[in-house]
Design a protein around this motif. Structure first.
Motif, mmCIF file in Angstrom:
data_model
loop_
_atom_site.group_PDB
_atom_site.id
_atom_site.type_symbol
_atom_site.label_atom_id
_atom_site.label_comp_id
_atom_site.label_asym_id
_atom_site.label_seq_id
_atom_site.Cartn_x
_atom_site.Cartn_y
_atom_site.Cartn_z
ATOM 1 N N TYR A 197 0.818 -1.217 0.000
ATOM 2 C CA TYR A 197 0.000 0.000 0.000
ATOM 3 C C TYR A 197 0.854 1.269 0.000
ATOM 4 O O TYR A 197 0.611 2.182 -0.798
ATOM 5 C CB TYR A 197 -0.923 -0.009 1.222
ATOM 6 C CG TYR A 197 -1.878 1.163 1.245
ATOM 7 C CD1 TYR A 197 -2.988 1.189 0.417
ATOM 8 C CD2 TYR A 197 -1.663 2.242 2.089
ATOM 9 C CE1 TYR A 197 -3.862 2.255 0.420
ATOM 10 C CE2 TYR A 197 -2.531 3.315 2.104
ATOM 11 C CZ TYR A 197 -3.630 3.326 1.274
ATOM 12 O OH TYR A 197 -4.485 4.391 1.279
ATOM 13 N N LEU A 198 1.857 1.324 0.880
ATOM 14 C CA LEU A 198 2.682 2.535 0.958
ATOM 15 C C LEU A 198 3.458 2.796 -0.331
ATOM 16 O O LEU A 198 3.470 3.936 -0.812
ATOM 17 C CB LEU A 198 3.628 2.439 2.160
ATOM 18 C CG LEU A 198 2.971 2.562 3.537
ATOM 19 C CD1 LEU A 198 3.993 2.328 4.648
ATOM 20 C CD2 LEU A 198 2.326 3.932 3.702
ATOM 21 N N PRO A 199 4.122 1.796 -0.920
ATOM 22 C CA PRO A 199 4.782 2.074 -2.205
ATOM 23 C C PRO A 199 3.810 2.485 -3.304
ATOM 24 O O PRO A 199 4.117 3.358 -4.125
ATOM 25 C CB PRO A 199 5.477 0.744 -2.544
ATOM 26 C CG PRO A 199 5.637 0.058 -1.256
ATOM 27 C CD PRO A 199 4.438 0.445 -0.431
ATOM 28 N N GLN A 204 5.152 6.110 -7.715
ATOM 29 C CA GLN A 204 4.469 5.898 -8.982
ATOM 30 C C GLN A 204 5.481 5.746 -10.115
ATOM 31 O O GLN A 204 6.631 6.177 -10.001
ATOM 32 C CB GLN A 204 3.520 7.066 -9.284
ATOM 33 C CG GLN A 204 2.463 7.296 -8.212
ATOM 34 C CD GLN A 204 1.546 6.107 -8.047
ATOM 35 O OE1 GLN A 204 1.191 5.451 -9.025
ATOM 36 N NE2 GLN A 204 1.155 5.813 -6.811
ATOM 37 N N SER A 205 5.052 5.125 -11.203
ATOM 38 C CA SER A 205 5.935 4.963 -12.355
ATOM 39 C C SER A 205 6.192 6.322 -12.996
ATOM 40 O O SER A 205 5.336 7.203 -12.994
ATOM 41 C CB SER A 205 5.308 4.009 -13.372
ATOM 42 O OG SER A 205 4.052 4.509 -13.811
ATOM 43 N N VAL A 206 7.387 6.483 -13.510
ATOM 44 C CA VAL A 206 7.799 7.736 -14.151
ATOM 45 C C VAL A 206 7.800 7.528 -15.659
ATOM 46 O O VAL A 206 8.548 6.700 -16.173
ATOM 47 C CB VAL A 206 9.196 8.173 -13.669
ATOM 48 C CG1 VAL A 206 9.617 9.463 -14.365
ATOM 49 C CG2 VAL A 206 9.197 8.347 -12.153
ATOM 50 N N ALA A 207 6.956 8.268 -16.374
ATOM 51 C CA ALA A 207 6.844 8.160 -17.831
ATOM 52 C C ALA A 207 6.545 6.724 -18.265
ATOM 53 O O ALA A 207 7.060 6.231 -19.270
ATOM 54 C CB ALA A 207 8.116 8.671 -18.505
ATOM 55 N N GLY A 208 5.726 6.048 -17.444
ATOM 56 C CA GLY A 208 5.365 4.679 -17.777
ATOM 57 C C GLY A 208 6.409 3.642 -17.452
ATOM 58 O O GLY A 208 6.193 2.449 -17.684
ATOM 59 N N LYS A 211 10.591 3.103 -12.487
ATOM 60 C CA LYS A 211 11.943 3.556 -12.162
ATOM 61 C C LYS A 211 12.368 3.167 -10.756
ATOM 62 O O LYS A 211 13.409 2.552 -10.549
ATOM 63 C CB LYS A 211 12.029 5.069 -12.344
ATOM 64 C CG LYS A 211 13.426 5.643 -12.114
ATOM 65 C CD LYS A 211 13.447 7.137 -12.360
ATOM 66 C CE LYS A 211 14.846 7.688 -12.120
ATOM 67 N NZ LYS A 211 14.893 9.152 -12.325
ATOM 68 N N ASN A 212 11.578 3.527 -9.750
ATOM 69 C CA ASN A 212 11.964 3.300 -8.352
ATOM 70 C C ASN A 212 10.999 2.378 -7.619
ATOM 71 O O ASN A 212 11.020 2.333 -6.395
ATOM 72 C CB ASN A 212 12.047 4.639 -7.605
ATOM 73 C CG ASN A 212 13.211 5.487 -8.079
ATOM 74 O OD1 ASN A 212 14.217 4.971 -8.550
ATOM 75 N ND2 ASN A 212 13.076 6.802 -7.949
ATOM 76 N N GLN A 213 10.170 1.666 -8.318
ATOM 77 C CA GLN A 213 9.155 0.850 -7.664
ATOM 78 C C GLN A 213 9.768 -0.410 -7.056
ATOM 79 O O GLN A 213 10.858 -0.837 -7.425
ATOM 80 C CB GLN A 213 8.051 0.483 -8.661
ATOM 81 C CG GLN A 213 7.251 1.702 -9.125
ATOM 82 C CD GLN A 213 6.143 1.324 -10.076
ATOM 83 O OE1 GLN A 213 6.205 0.305 -10.750
ATOM 84 N NE2 GLN A 213 5.104 2.146 -10.124
ATOM 85 N N VAL A 214 9.029 -1.010 -6.093
ATOM 86 C CA VAL A 214 9.546 -2.144 -5.327
ATOM 87 C C VAL A 214 8.859 -3.427 -5.784
ATOM 88 O O VAL A 214 7.991 -3.422 -6.655
ATOM 89 C CB VAL A 214 9.349 -1.914 -3.816
ATOM 90 C CG1 VAL A 214 10.159 -0.708 -3.356
ATOM 91 C CG2 VAL A 214 7.874 -1.708 -3.480
ATOM 92 N N ILE A 215 9.243 -4.549 -5.142
ATOM 93 C CA ILE A 215 8.874 -5.876 -5.629
ATOM 94 C C ILE A 215 7.368 -6.123 -5.591
ATOM 95 O O ILE A 215 6.811 -6.751 -6.502
ATOM 96 C CB ILE A 215 9.620 -6.957 -4.809
ATOM 97 C CG1 ILE A 215 9.448 -8.339 -5.438
ATOM 98 C CG2 ILE A 215 9.182 -6.953 -3.368
ATOM 99 C CD1 ILE A 215 10.144 -8.482 -6.753
ATOM 100 N N ALA A 216 6.676 -5.642 -4.555
ATOM 101 C CA ALA A 216 5.226 -5.862 -4.474
ATOM 102 C C ALA A 216 4.509 -5.182 -5.634
ATOM 103 O O ALA A 216 3.574 -5.741 -6.223
ATOM 104 C CB ALA A 216 4.692 -5.353 -3.138
ATOM 105 N N GLN A 217 4.944 -3.973 -5.979
ATOM 106 C CA GLN A 217 4.364 -3.290 -7.130
ATOM 107 C C GLN A 217 4.684 -4.026 -8.424
ATOM 108 O O GLN A 217 3.863 -4.084 -9.335
ATOM 109 C CB GLN A 217 4.899 -1.861 -7.209
ATOM 110 C CG GLN A 217 4.451 -0.960 -6.070
ATOM 111 C CD GLN A 217 5.143 0.390 -6.120
ATOM 112 O OE1 GLN A 217 6.296 0.510 -5.735
ATOM 113 N NE2 GLN A 217 4.461 1.393 -6.617
ATOM 114 N N GLY A 218 5.893 -4.580 -8.491
ATOM 115 C CA GLY A 218 6.287 -5.298 -9.697
ATOM 116 C C GLY A 218 5.436 -6.513 -9.961
ATOM 117 O O GLY A 218 5.067 -6.793 -11.110
#
Length: 267
Positions: A197-199, A204-208, A211-218
């Motif tokens: 939830y926090l990430p 957020q993704s930069v230009a689609g 860039k800096n997102q973590v494993i749960a988002q991935g």
């Protein structure tokens, strides 16, 4: 009940997409498709997600354990005006669902980023500090109880020998609290590694591009961004790679975790 789902995920990561659909509950793939892992790692950007997650976790776990153990030690071993008020202030963080703080947290991070770009949205340093703040309540609560079980005679002997308060903490009390540190460290690693939830709120993704997102988002992006082209085998491979590190960490430190959880009772 525990082993079967884990084994099912791992074995499904070696299947082809057709096998996953035709024989979803089967544990034995027709052949081992190792390319599922390389596809998830490269095409699914899981490699960059892993790197970002490790970078954030190293900083957040280090600061959480250091600051949390220092605060818990002082609150448990020293009497001073406001001691209980500060302790209950930490405990109040356990009663606040993170969802209720979403709007002020996002607004505060956004405003902070206007002045200090390194502390704004999509910043690793910002996410580290948010993780630390999110984890301190339980860390202080757990370590406070653990420090109270340590014998006073050892601390008094160190003070008689001329140790300062900081030397007493880092050289004597902290090593004695090693089982408790390992236990709460494992809980923090699991909680922050699986945090989604926090990430999602702050990274957020930069230009689609992630860039800096973590494993749960991935993993979420790997599952929802497939569109009409399903890649279930790649998704299972990604889940397996995300699951194994924390599973290995727990298995390695299992005895220390159990001794840390029962130390307060046995003493």
């Amino acid at each position: 009940m525990v082993i079967y789902p884990l084994l099912w995920v791992v074995m499904s990561s070696f299947k082809s997409d057709s096998e996953v659909i035709r024989q979803p509950l089967s544990l034995i793939p027709e052949k081992l498709n190792w390319d599922n892992f390389s596809r998830a790692w490269v095409d699914g950007h899981l490699g960059s997600f892993f790197g970002n997650t490790l970078l954030v976790l190293v900083g957040s776990i280090t600061l959480t354990m250091l600051l949390g153990s220092m605060a818990a030690y002082v609150l448990s071993r020293y009497e001073f005006p406001g001691n209980r008020a500060i302790y209950y202030m930490f405990l109040s963080g356990l009663t606040l669902p993170i969802y209720l703080a979403a709007v002020p947290l996002f607004k505060g991070v956004y405003n902070m980023g206007v002045v200090f770009p390194l502390l704004g949205p999509n910043s690793h340093l910002m996410l580290i500090l948010v993780y630390v703040a999110w984890s301190l309540s339980f860390t202080v609560f757990f370590m406070h109880s653990f420090f109270r079980t340590l014998p006073n005679a050892v601390a008094e002997a160190a003070m008689v020998d001329g140790a300062s308060h900081s030397r007493l903490f880092f050289s004597v009390m902290l090593p004695m609290a090693r089982p408790g540190l390992i236990s709460i460290g494992i809980f923090n690693v699991l909680g922050q590694w699986n945090q989604w939830y926090l990430p999602t709120l702050l990274m957020q993704s930069v230009a689609g591009e992630p860039k800096n997102q973590v494993i749960a988002q991935g993993l979420i992006e790997l599952s929802v961004n497939q569109g009409y082209k399903s890649d279930w085998s790649g998704l299972f491979a990604g889940v397996t790679m995300a699951m194994l590190p924390v599973l290995v960490v727990y298995l390695v430190f299992q005895r220390q975790v159990q001794s840390g959880l029962t130390a307060g009772v046995s003493k």
